[in-house]
Motif scaffolding. Structure first.
Motif, PDB file in Angstrom:
ATOM      1  N   ARG A   4    -118.101 -44.977 131.462  1.00 14.65           N
ATOM      2  CA  ARG A   4    -116.684 -44.633 131.470  1.00 14.65           C
ATOM      3  C   ARG A   4    -115.882 -45.875 131.158  1.00 14.65           C
ATOM      4  N   LEU A   5    -115.197 -45.839 130.034  1.00 18.11           N
ATOM      5  CA  LEU A   5    -114.354 -46.959 129.651  1.00 18.11           C
ATOM      6  C   LEU A   5    -112.909 -46.627 130.003  1.00 18.11           C
ATOM      7  N   ALA A   6    -112.299 -47.477 130.801  1.00 22.17           N
ATOM      8  CA  ALA A   6    -110.895 -47.312 131.173  1.00 22.17           C
ATOM      9  C   ALA A   6    -110.014 -47.706 129.986  1.00 22.17           C
ATOM     10  N   ASP A   7    -108.743 -47.360 130.062  1.00 18.60           N
ATOM     11  CA  ASP A   7    -107.810 -47.729 128.995  1.00 18.60           C
ATOM     12  C   ASP A   7    -107.801 -49.239 128.770  1.00 18.60           C
ATOM     13  N   SER A   8    -107.885 -50.003 129.843  1.00 24.74           N
ATOM     14  CA  SER A   8    -107.894 -51.463 129.699  1.00 24.74           C
ATOM     15  C   SER A   8    -109.164 -51.932 128.990  1.00 24.74           C
ATOM     16  N   ASP A   9    -110.293 -51.301 129.279  1.00 25.37           N
ATOM     17  CA  ASP A   9    -111.543 -51.643 128.599  1.00 25.37           C
ATOM     18  C   ASP A   9    -111.423 -51.370 127.101  1.00 25.37           C
ATOM     19  N   LEU A  10    -110.781 -50.263 126.773  1.00 24.26           N
ATOM     20  CA  LEU A  10    -110.641 -49.884 125.360  1.00 24.26           C
ATOM     21  C   LEU A  10    -109.783 -50.877 124.578  1.00 24.26           C
ATOM     22  N   LYS A  11    -108.852 -51.539 125.250  1.00 28.31           N
ATOM     23  CA  LYS A  11    -108.061 -52.574 124.571  1.00 28.31           C
ATOM     24  C   LYS A  11    -108.976 -53.713 124.101  1.00 28.31           C
TER      25      LYS A  11
END
Length: 123
Positions: A4-11
């Motif tokens: 699970r990638l959080a929005d911050s990880d996706l940045k």
């Protein structure tokens, strides 16, 4: 693969997918320009991504390498969305998107969608 990638990880991941292997310092600089994140915030999120198995760290210079592709991340996120909100039924998601009334589709867009469905039926 479940991650699970959080929005911050996706940045972070978006930078790596666009730029390729990049130093943590450079990622921090880019994110400061884009979002105002401080270096410590960027480094913390990078460490989360490393712990999740999305990034590999290489020395010297703390070079970050993406371990998953954008397509893999999209597939994981879409599968989670379908399982969570649409009871595991992808056709419910498609029906919602196409029938929500929030967007009117042009004849060209509808033609492309039909072509996609026809190609899936032939596989």
């Amino acid at each position: 693969m479940k991650m699970r990638l959080a929005d911050s990880d996706l940045k972070i991941m978006e930078i790596l997918w666009r730029e390729g292997p990049t130093t943590a310092k450079k990622i921090g600089e880019i994110l400061f320009e884009q979002t105002g994140w401080r270096k410590t915030t960027a480094y913390t999120v990078i460490k989360y991504c490393i712990n999740k198995g999305a990034i590999r760290r290489e020395e010297p210079f703390f070079v970050c390498h993406p371990l998953i592709t954008k397509e893999q991340a999209q597939e994981m996120a879409t599968t989670k969305l379908i399982n969570t909100l649409y009871e595991g039924a992808p056709e419910q998601l498609v029906a919602f998107v196409l029938g929500s009334g929030s967007k009117k589709y042009s004849p060209e867009e509808i033609g492309k969608l039909r072509e996609l469905v026809d190609n899936l039926a032939q596989e």
